[in-house]
Design a protein around this motif. Structure first.
Motif, mmCIF file in Angstrom:
data_model
loop_
_atom_site.group_PDB
_atom_site.id
_atom_site.type_symbol
_atom_site.label_atom_id
_atom_site.label_comp_id
_atom_site.label_asym_id
_atom_site.label_seq_id
_atom_site.Cartn_x
_atom_site.Cartn_y
_atom_site.Cartn_z
ATOM 1 N N LYS A 286 -4.525 4.725 9.113
ATOM 2 C CA LYS A 286 -4.736 3.570 9.990
ATOM 3 C C LYS A 286 -4.112 3.779 11.369
ATOM 4 O O LYS A 286 -4.751 3.525 12.397
ATOM 5 N N ASN B 299 -3.885 -4.051 1.752
ATOM 6 C CA ASN B 299 -3.205 -2.881 2.295
ATOM 7 C C ASN B 299 -3.530 -1.593 1.549
ATOM 8 O O ASN B 299 -2.951 -0.545 1.840
ATOM 9 N N PHE B 300 -4.457 -1.674 0.604
ATOM 10 C CA PHE B 300 -4.856 -0.490 -0.142
ATOM 11 C C PHE B 300 -6.225 -0.009 0.317
ATOM 12 O O PHE B 300 -7.072 -0.803 0.724
ATOM 13 N N ASP B 301 -6.444 1.286 0.228
ATOM 14 C CA ASP B 301 -7.718 1.867 0.614
ATOM 15 C C ASP B 301 -8.830 1.289 -0.255
ATOM 16 O O ASP B 301 -8.687 1.172 -1.472
ATOM 17 N N GLU C 134 0.856 9.802 -0.377
ATOM 18 C CA GLU C 134 0.229 8.965 -1.411
ATOM 19 C C GLU C 134 1.232 8.431 -2.410
ATOM 20 O O GLU C 134 0.972 7.416 -3.072
ATOM 21 N N THR D 121 -2.321 5.613 3.453
ATOM 22 C CA THR D 121 -3.199 4.611 4.062
ATOM 23 C C THR D 121 -2.694 4.231 5.439
ATOM 24 O O THR D 121 -3.478 4.039 6.378
ATOM 25 N N GLY E 272 0.816 -1.207 0.000
ATOM 26 C CA GLY E 272 0.000 0.000 0.000
ATOM 27 C C GLY E 272 0.846 1.251 0.000
ATOM 28 O O GLY E 272 1.982 1.256 -0.477
#
Length: 360
Positions: free
Chosen positions: A48, A247-249, A84, A44, A40
């Motif tokens: 978290k 692990n990605f939004d 990002e 993210t 990710g």
């Protein structure tokens, strides 16, 4: 420009910079085939965990710094360093990606003399000189690094406001403020990166690379260990498969993959096509191949279905360095430390206290 930057980086295979495998084109589409990193992105992770531990912040900052210094040594101004665009690889180390806003100067000589004026970047991480429409140089990337490190410690960028106009005013005019979450050494390091006069910013000038890596914030850190990823990351993503997307939004996962729409094919004249001559690229060091042929396998003549690789084919020269690339500090002699049985560094960071949780 992005394609040229990526092909430059493909030849050096830096551990903290994204790698291009192929670039090719159809009559109205451009394609880039890049590494897929399953961990990710930092944005993210911040959403978290909100903040990171001192050890995690320090290793990320060191790896980002080596990536930036490699870009600058190649004459590349990043201009869009943000969470990002900082990926996490499967091993927990970072990878910088997305050079769509970057600028590559013809020569890396006299680095601080290379300047541009384009207003671009991401609002929270813009340097004051960009907002003032002044000519700027590589110092803007160090400002972005300072902003990101502040965000990793505090959970929000230093001058953040929901209204962009007010945030821009604060970036240009307000003093930098710290909460108790910042220890004195980290404060001093971030203050050096976020100096408003770009000529005074940590990392710039003829001795910039030496001074920034010699800062007490990195005390006890072996830069050769950083470059060769011999320091075990505190966080390593838990992965279930080679194509794990956890692990990605989720906002990205529900999007439908599609090619960019072609509004009017008639605009792709011969003159426009000539602009992209030489766009295609094959990285000889890539360890996979795939067919560029589409359509029905039973076609007698596949020539019309082949995505052509016309023009200049620049090929990777396959450079793999055993030493820290471009270092002006002898890494193994600078803050030497011991290693455990698996070869990871066991140097103790200078920070030992936990940061308090920031409340909003």
């Amino acid at each position: 420009m992005e394609r040229d930057i990526l092909t430059t980086l493909a030849q050096i295979r830096h551990p903290f910079l994204i790698r291009l495998h192929h670039a090719f084109q159809s009559a109205d589409q451009l394609f880039l085939v890049l590494d897929y990193h399953r961990g990710g992105d930092m944005a993210t992770q911040l959403a978290k965990f909100h903040t990171f531990s001192p050890e995690r912040c320090r290793l990320y900052a060191a790896e980002i710094l080596l990536g930036l210094q490699e870009l600058h040594s190649l004459g590349i101004l990043y201009r869009d360093l943000k969470p990002e665009n900082i990926l996490l690889a499967a091993d927990g180390h970072i990878v910088l990606t997305d050079f769509g806003l970057s600028r590559q100067f013809p020569s890396a000589e006299n680095m601080d003399d290379k300047r541009t004026r384009t207003f671009c970047g991401t609002a929270e991480y813009l340097a004051p000189e960009i907002l003032r429409s002044e000519p700027y140089t590589y110092a803007v990337d160090f400002w972005s690094l300072g902003t990101i490190l502040y965000e990793m410690v505090e959970g929000t960028p230093p001058f953040y406001e929901t209204a962009h106009a007010e945030m821009y005013r604060r970036i240009m005019e307000d003093d930098l403020e710290f909460t108790p979450a910042f220890d004195p050494i980290t404060r001093d390091f971030i203050k050096g990166l976020l100096r408003k006069p770009s000529s005074q910013r940590l990392g710039t000038g003829p001795n910039g690379p030496t001074l920034i890596r010699s800062h007490p914030y990195f005390a006890g850190l072996d830069w050769s260990d950083v470059y060769h990823k011999r320091i075990r990351p505190e966080y390593v993503p838990q992965l279930r498969s080679e194509t794990d997307l956890s692990n990605f939004d989720r906002d990205f996962l529900v999007m439908t993959p599609r090619l960019s729409p072609v509004s009017n094919p008639d605009i792709y004249s011969d003159a426009v096509q000539e602009v992209f001559q030489g766009y295609s690229y094959i990285n000889d060091s890539s360890n996979f191949t795939y067919s560029l042929i589409s359509g029905d396998d039973n076609d007698e003549d596949d020539d019309d279905d082949i995505i052509r690789l016309d023009g200049d084919r620049r090929r990777s020269v396959g450079i793999y360095s055993d030493d820290y690339s471009g270092s002006d500090i002898r890494p193994d002699d600078f803050h030497p430390g011991s290693r455990d049985d698996e070869g990871f560094s066991t140097v103790t960071p200078p920070h030992h206290h936990p940061y308090p949780q920031t409340l909003f």
